[in-house]
Motif scaffolding. Structure first.
Motif, PDB file in Angstrom:
ATOM      1  N   TYR B 238      -4.998   3.975  -7.016  1.00 44.00           N
ATOM      2  CA  TYR B 238      -4.778   4.990  -5.966  1.00 44.00           C
ATOM      3  C   TYR B 238      -6.105   5.502  -5.423  1.00 44.00           C
ATOM      4  O   TYR B 238      -6.263   5.728  -4.225  1.00 44.00           O
ATOM      5  CB  TYR B 238      -3.988   6.188  -6.510  1.00 44.00           C
ATOM      6  CG  TYR B 238      -2.567   5.862  -6.920  1.00 44.00           C
ATOM      7  CD1 TYR B 238      -1.792   4.968  -6.176  1.00 44.00           C
ATOM      8  CD2 TYR B 238      -1.993   6.455  -8.045  1.00 44.00           C
ATOM      9  CE1 TYR B 238      -0.490   4.670  -6.555  1.00 44.00           C
ATOM     10  CE2 TYR B 238      -0.691   6.163  -8.429  1.00 44.00           C
ATOM     11  CZ  TYR B 238       0.052   5.266  -7.688  1.00 44.00           C
ATOM     12  OH  TYR B 238       1.328   4.974  -8.068  1.00 44.00           O
ATOM     13  N   ASP B 241      -7.402   3.130  -3.034  1.00 48.62           N
ATOM     14  CA  ASP B 241      -6.707   3.251  -1.737  1.00 48.62           C
ATOM     15  C   ASP B 241      -7.333   4.359  -0.901  1.00 48.62           C
ATOM     16  O   ASP B 241      -7.554   4.208   0.298  1.00 48.62           O
ATOM     17  CB  ASP B 241      -5.216   3.572  -1.949  1.00 48.62           C
ATOM     18  CG  ASP B 241      -4.470   2.401  -2.578  1.00 48.62           C
ATOM     19  OD1 ASP B 241      -5.032   1.276  -2.584  1.00 48.62           O
ATOM     20  OD2 ASP B 241      -3.342   2.615  -3.071  1.00 48.62           O
ATOM     21  N   LYS B 250     -12.755  -2.022   0.708  1.00 48.65           N
ATOM     22  CA  LYS B 250     -11.741  -2.290  -0.314  1.00 48.65           C
ATOM     23  C   LYS B 250     -12.437  -2.624  -1.637  1.00 48.65           C
ATOM     24  O   LYS B 250     -13.234  -3.559  -1.703  1.00 48.65           O
ATOM     25  CB  LYS B 250     -10.864  -3.460   0.125  1.00 48.65           C
ATOM     26  CG  LYS B 250      -9.621  -3.616  -0.722  1.00 48.65           C
ATOM     27  CD  LYS B 250      -8.577  -4.474  -0.009  1.00 48.65           C
ATOM     28  CE  LYS B 250      -7.344  -4.693  -0.876  1.00 48.65           C
ATOM     29  NZ  LYS B 250      -6.741  -3.437  -1.332  1.00 48.65           N
TER      30      LYS B 250
END
Ligand code: SF4
Ligand code: SF4
Lengths: 183, 548
Positions: B238, B241, B250
């Motif tokens: 998370y 993210d 990323k």
């Protein structure tokens, strides 16, 4: 007789006596150290008591009808609101001012002047009471928010292997809840 | 605030001749009994948790049971005095420091006004000299000839239930911060006396849940919160993210990867608790930035070691877990995140408890080639040392203006500053990642730093009043820089501090936020291929005109 002038002349005497009495609400060792240590960072209680009482007194000298607006009196209440005092113990110091004014300046002030001062002190007491409640409410909000933030901490978590067992998995992998991973 | 029951208050107000109520006892300290009431003690360990501990270490945790400090009967074992005295004898033999500290205080008083708990309460038993005396008096009374003969004349007394209550009260009003020891001419470390006090209390089943539950969880699932591996991994996912939302980068970290060069261990609060998670995002960005060959572990998923606040056996066991994992994964060395007591354990105790970690290599930064000789034995490097070295060698691309919305001051956490001497590295990092940094007054930082007031498992909410008064000296110094320079951020490298200072600031200085150092690093890092940053890592707005 000019109240402002009398109160201003007696400032040092009254204020020092007042500070001493308020610091006297701590233990003998506390009172001694809080009175003597002048470094405000090494002695936050002494500093906040001194600054708070001074601010209140100066406000009284300046205008007996206006509220105390500074930070220092709030800080003083904020300190006493988390110490081991009951609410009345935490705030009773404000009423001492009436006694002290009478003792140190009673001869120079007439009845009307004393009444005016009394009313000012009463009004300040109510104001400090509001501060006190604001601090307690803030404290409980802090506590609540912390519980919110920490809700993951109090999990009674348990071990993955027990979790598997409870779901009917008959194999008991090494590192079960009872043994601990490296028992 | 003390008891607010109306009848009690009424009595106090009416009886006192002067309006100045609340006068304190004037008797000798030995005659002042302790009174437990809601708000001045931590809840005892849950019975189920204590049953678990008794299975782990039979004989060290007394009898699991329901009890309350407010009760007259603590349901102690019949021979509890004997257990305590035997325990004391054993420790006097085993730990030389304990014996010396019992013998050598000259009562000079230099430490008396150095403890934040004394400064916040004025309670004489919070003066370090008296805190130690609570135990020393029993040592004299039960273990020295003079004490046995002359008793109270020489400050000696017997081990009674009143004494035990006093120990529970005041050894859980000491955060083992060691500030007092800095000022003692003999180097007496009251923190170590508190540790002994707590160990002895454990022997008769007197404990607090806020320490015992995290220890149980750490022992079982590897971290304080009892998070299971998949949850741990998921949560870092998370955070990745969020990083992608904020930076467009990323990141795909690895877990339990054998053969990685470095094992990274940090407090689990960094993975799960606000505001620690933003610090964890900072780590993730940093490691990505330099392409570090590292792995997280879902087994050694906790840097914190509440064993330190419990007993030496648990401290050793929880510390050993990190090294066992490093061995299992075959890494070269360990990089440690922003934790306080993990570092105290590594720096002060690891070597003699579990070390030296010969199966690992002396840590060498793969980016700069710097060899960390200071970690030659423990093989564990602090993230601030590591980051400072990277900056020093110009290996990080930084834009401090992204932290222009923060005016920062630095809190030296007790464990990293006094416990391991980490003073300059974090400051060096800070100066390179924020445009504005102001020190607090000298007698409140570095070796003289004031504790957050909630360390050693006292960060539990039932004693919030106590924590606020214990933290007053710290908050008071922060207030000063907030007023003087408009400081709005208190940065530190300790997970407990991040949580406890947050509460402390909310009460004393609501205009000041708390953050970890690596969060600020993460904000400042210019990542290759990143998008323009519109917010900081906690999705907060950046200062106008300073974006990117
Ligand atoms: S170690 Fe810290 S909390 Fe404990 S007595 Fe010393 S100054 Fe106080
Ligand atoms: S400073 Fe050291 S020697 Fe002096 S009273 Fe404190 S513990 Fe004892």
């Amino acid at each position: 007789m000019n109240i402002e002038k009398v109160l201003d002349q007696k400032k040092t005497d009254i204020l020092n006596a007042w500070i001493k009495q308020v610091l006297g609400t701590y233990s003998a060792d506390g009172a001694r150290i809080f009175s003597n240590e002048r470094d405000r960072f090494a002695n936050p209680v002494g500093h906040n008591v001194r600054a708070g009482l001074t601010e209140i007194y100066e406000a009284l000298v300046a205008d007996q009808t206006a509220p105390v607006t500074g930070e220092a009196s709030f800080k003083l209440v904020q300190v006493r609101a988390v110490q081991e005092f009951s609410p009345s113990e935490a705030l009773s110091f404000i009423f001492l001012l009436k006694e002290l004014v009478r003792r140190e300046a009673g001869a120079e002030l007439d009845h009307a002047a004393l009444e005016r001062i009394d009313r000012a002190v009463d009004r300040m007491a109510l104001q400090l009471f509001d501060h006190y409640m604001a601090c307690r409410e803030r404290l409980f909000r802090v506590r609540l928010e912390e519980i919110e933030r920490n809700r993951f901490l109090v999990t009674d978590g348990g071990c993955p292997s027990r979790f598997l067992r409870n779901r009917g998995n008959t194999a008991t992998p090494a590192g079960s809840a009872d043994a601990g991973p490296d028992a | 605030m003390a008891d607010t029951k109306v009848d009690v208050m009424k009595e106090k107000v009416v009886k006192e001749p002067s309006l100045m109520t609340g006068a304190v006892p004037t008797q000798d300290w030995m005659d002042v009994p302790v009174v437990f009431k809601p708000g001045n003690y931590c809840y005892p360990g849950k019975k189920s948790i204590m049953e678990y501990h008794c299975k782990q270490f039979p004989g060290l945790f007394g009898e699991p049971r329901e009890w309350s400090p407010e009760d007259d009967d603590w349901k102690l074992p019949e021979n509890w005095q004997e257990i305590i005295l035997n325990g004391m004898r054993e420790r006097l033999d085993k730990f030389r420091s304990f014996k010396i500290f019992m013998d050598c205080c000259v009562r000079c008083g230099a430490c008396a006004d150095k403890c934040h708990f004394f400064l916040g309460t004025g309670d004489p038993k919070n003066m370090p000299v008296l805190r130690a005396e609570l135990m020393r008096s029993v040592y004299r009374g039960e273990f020295t000839k003079a004490g046995k003969l002359l008793g109270r004349m020489v400050g000696a007394r017997e081990m009674t239930f009143e004494v035990l209550k006093e120990w529970f009260m005041y050894y859980y009003q000491c955060t083992e911060c060691r500030r007092c020891s800095v000022f003692c001419p003999y180097g007496i470390d009251t923190a170590e006396i508190t540790m002994m006090g707590r160990e002895l209390l454990h022997l008769v089943g007197v404990n607090i849940n806020w320490a015992m539950e995290p220890v149980a969880n750490s022992n079982r699932t590897g971290n304080h919160m009892g998070l299971q591996p998949h949850t741990f991994k998921e949560n870092i996912g998370y955070l990745c993210d969020d990083i992608e939302d904020i930076t467009g980068i990323k990141i795909e970290p690895t877990f339990n990867r054998k053969g990685a060069e470095v094992l990274f261990i940090t407090p689990s609060a960094d993975v799960f608790a606000d505001p620690g998670i933003y610090t964890a995002m900072g780590y993730l960005l940093l490691f990505e930035h330099i392409g570090l060959d590292y792995t997280w572990s879902t087994y050694a998923s906790e840097g914190g070691n509440f064993g330190l606040f419990t007993n030496n056996q648990y401290m050793k066991k929880l510390n050993a877990k990190m090294y066992a994992e490093a061995k299992r994964l075959g890494v070269k060395w360990i990089l440690g995140g922003e934790c306080g007591h993990m570092w105290r354990v590594v720096h002060q105790y690891m070597d003699t408890m579990n070390g030296p970690a010969d199966f690992l290599e002396v840590p060498k930064s793969p980016v700069t080639g710097t060899v960390f000789h200071n970690a030659a034995s423990t093989k564990m490097v602090h993230i601030s040392e590591f980051t400072a070295d990277l900056i020093r060698h110009g290996k990080l691309k930084l834009d401090p203006s992204r932290n222009a919305h923060r005016k920062v001051t630095w809190h030296d956490s007790c464990n990293t500053s006094r416990g391991m001497g980490l003073l300059e590295e974090p400051r060096y990092v800070l100066r390179n990642v924020v445009p504005e940094f102001h020190e607090m007054p000298e007698n409140t930082i570095r070796e003289s730093t004031f504790c957050c007031g909630s360390g050693t498992a006292l960060n539990t909410s039932e004693i919030m009043d106590l924590r606020m008064r214990g933290g007053l000296p710290r908050a008071n110094a922060v207030r000063y820089v907030a007023d003087r320079y408009g400081v709005n951020t208190l940065a530190c490298v300790c997970a407990i501090d991040r949580a406890t200072l947050t509460a402390l600031m909310q009460y004393w200085n609501p205009d000041v936020e708390v953050c970890g150092l690596s969060e600020l690093v993460g904000n400042a890092l210019v990542m290759e291929g990143e998008k323009e940053r519109e917010t900081g890592l906690r999705f907060e707005e950046l200062a106008t005109g300073n974006e990117g």
